[in-house]
Design a protein around this motif. Sequence first.
Motif, PDB file in Angstrom:
ATOM      1  N   ARG A 112       0.818  -1.229   0.000  1.00 31.12           N
ATOM      2  CA  ARG A 112       0.000   0.000   0.000  1.00 31.12           C
ATOM      3  C   ARG A 112       0.844   1.268   0.000  1.00 31.12           C
ATOM      4  NH1 ARG A 112      -2.819  -4.187   0.150  1.00 31.12           N
ATOM      5  NH2 ARG A 112      -4.926  -4.279   1.006  1.00 31.12           N
ATOM      6  N   ASP A 113       2.140   1.131   0.294  1.00 31.87           N
ATOM      7  CA  ASP A 113       3.016   2.313   0.263  1.00 31.87           C
ATOM      8  C   ASP A 113       3.362   2.715  -1.171  1.00 31.87           C
ATOM      9  OD1 ASP A 113       3.025   2.525   2.977  1.00 31.87           O
ATOM     10  OD2 ASP A 113       4.820   1.274   3.235  1.00 31.87           O
ATOM     11  N   ILE A 114       3.040   1.828  -2.104  1.00 31.40           N
ATOM     12  CA  ILE A 114       3.317   2.121  -3.518  1.00 31.40           C
ATOM     13  C   ILE A 114       2.013   2.579  -4.171  1.00 31.40           C
ATOM     14  CG2 ILE A 114       3.975   1.061  -5.721  1.00 31.40           C
ATOM     15  CD1 ILE A 114       5.798  -0.793  -4.016  1.00 31.40           C
ATOM     16  N   ASP A 115       2.104   3.641  -4.996  1.00 28.22           N
ATOM     17  CA  ASP A 115       0.905   4.183  -5.654  1.00 28.22           C
ATOM     18  C   ASP A 115       0.177   3.095  -6.443  1.00 28.22           C
ATOM     19  OD1 ASP A 115       1.522   6.636  -4.700  1.00 28.22           O
ATOM     20  OD2 ASP A 115       2.486   7.345  -6.554  1.00 28.22           O
ATOM     21  N   ALA A 116      -1.155   3.164  -6.426  1.00 20.05           N
ATOM     22  CA  ALA A 116      -1.945   2.248  -7.246  1.00 20.05           C
ATOM     23  C   ALA A 116      -1.802   2.652  -8.709  1.00 20.05           C
ATOM     24  CB  ALA A 116      -3.404   2.298  -6.822  1.00 20.05           C
ATOM     25  N   LEU A 117      -1.835   1.660  -9.608  1.00 18.64           N
ATOM     26  CA  LEU A 117      -1.775   1.909 -11.050  1.00 18.64           C
ATOM     27  C   LEU A 117      -3.075   2.562 -11.493  1.00 18.64           C
ATOM     28  CD1 LEU A 117      -0.596  -1.272 -12.979  1.00 18.64           C
ATOM     29  CD2 LEU A 117       0.291   1.028 -13.235  1.00 18.64           C
ATOM     30  N   SER A 118      -2.977   3.593 -12.320  1.00 19.08           N
ATOM     31  CA  SER A 118      -4.211   4.147 -12.879  1.00 19.08           C
ATOM     32  C   SER A 118      -4.448   3.527 -14.257  1.00 19.08           C
ATOM     33  CB  SER A 118      -4.095   5.660 -13.006  1.00 19.08           C
ATOM     34  OG  SER A 118      -3.230   5.994 -14.070  1.00 19.08           O
ATOM     35  N   LEU A 119      -5.711   3.522 -14.672  1.00 24.75           N
ATOM     36  CA  LEU A 119      -6.026   2.976 -16.006  1.00 24.75           C
ATOM     37  C   LEU A 119      -5.342   3.815 -17.081  1.00 24.75           C
ATOM     38  CD1 LEU A 119      -9.758   1.878 -15.801  1.00 24.75           C
ATOM     39  CD2 LEU A 119      -7.692   0.684 -15.099  1.00 24.75           C
ATOM     40  N   ALA A 120      -5.242   5.133 -16.822  1.00 21.92           N
ATOM     41  CA  ALA A 120      -4.572   6.006 -17.795  1.00 21.92           C
ATOM     42  C   ALA A 120      -3.112   5.586 -17.964  1.00 21.92           C
ATOM     43  CB  ALA A 120      -4.663   7.459 -17.346  1.00 21.92           C
TER      44      ALA A 120
END
Lengths: 370, 149
Positions: free
Chosen positions: A27-35
């Motif tokens: 959770r410390d790593i940003d979630a991937l965005s669809l963009a």
Amino acid sequence: MYVAVKGGETAINNAHKLLADRRRGDRDIDALSLAQIKEQLALAVDRVMAEGSLYDRDLAALSIKQSRGDMIEAIFLLRAYRTTLPRFGYSQPINTGEMKIERRISATYKDLPGGQMLGPTFDYTHRLLDPDLAQDEATDEPVTRKPDVGRTQRVSEILANEGLIEDDGKNGHGAEEPGDITRTPTEFPMSRDERLQSLSRGDEGFLLSLAYSTQRGYARSHPFVGEIRIGEVDVEIEVPELGVSVLIGRVQVTECQMVNQFQGSAKVPPQFTRGYGLVFGQLERKAMAMSLCDRALRARELGEDIVAPAQDEEFVIAHSDNVQATGFVEHLKLPHYVDFQAELGIVRQMRREYAETNDAVSSMIKEAAE
Amino acid sequence: MSDTKDSRRNRMAVLAMSDTATLVEFWKTLGVDPEFTMPRSPQTGIIGVRGRIGGGGDAFNFGEATVTRATVKLASGFVGHAYALGRDHTKAKLSAIIDALALDETWSARIENEIITPLQNRIKARDQKRAGETAATKVDFFTMVRGED
């Protein structure tokens, strides 16, 4: 006989929660965005659209995220989603001759009209890992040059002017309306239009290996890449309310025109034959493999001996769909408890009989020896 | 009616090719908020996309694509349609409103000049930019002369 087995709901629920957790990862790593997936993993998106047989970049990006990057799972998700949508009919056939070209090459003519345009290709890269990409390094803007105006002539048109190559291609059934494998069950032999539809959504790896097999001598066809072009084409549909055809957007496609060794017959003088590949997105390898498989599968039509797997229509088409393939292979892990109990019983019975026979034989040998 | 079939085809095409954000931006500059009903609310489905064998031969289906359509009826009675690839309901609804309003002579010129033409220019600019980027990757062959002549 089927015996319903219940239970495991809690385990299943918890497994799905665990899947969601592992999909999200640290959770410390940003979630991937669809963009991000759409922009930076564009070729993965293209492959999912092509084999999922649905042109929609956002949905393909979502399926890649949901499947944790498992491409066949992503393709499966897209195929499943497709079936929930109503059908609004068919587009007019796209015109790849009027493509907004992003890449266009030919291996048969160096100085062809319109020229060789490399576009965003991996070709001529050194295939050395680039440590700069491990960081978010700034990327230069691309170089631009004044483009040529007008349509880019097809390589097949150049050859056709001299009569050296066969025509663009017939479906084989003579009807104007093409077949649709998503609407009617597959029957063999297929017509070429249905075969091309199957190949266009077929598994890239499977078709690539079959295409490779034709090059290694299993149905050799002496292929040349007449032309590969990648770019956007207009999609038009007939709007029933207005009675006219209207452009509804563009899709990016890759087209491969494979030129193969000459044929001749009593009626037709020797000329180059052709294989055709057309897929959604920028998928050059897939389009090339498709065109080689298309050509190999025309063996019967062209009066060639069917001697290799790539020429066997039922073998190729029935096994090229990775959603079907994974469904049947992966179903083996589902509970087969009752089936297996039955097989256990049979093996035990056979072993008993085997032991009895062996005992009988060895006692006979023993008696004979004495 | 001043609207010809061709200009309507062009209008619908330009609207279909534009993204929602830009569409909303231009629409707002028009400063109009017509009353309307929706005989067909935005609906997403799929179409079979066709190609031609060898590029120009018989047609074949090679995949599907998502499409969204909508039909709008203005209080003035004009009926507008929208069809566009993708699943954007806002875009379909707004495109149908613009299409309907363009049938009204009071608005047709402004819609053409303030929405359709600028949108079309954006599409052209994007195409031109991409064509220029591709053109820069065109190979200029040169021949090396070897040996004595």
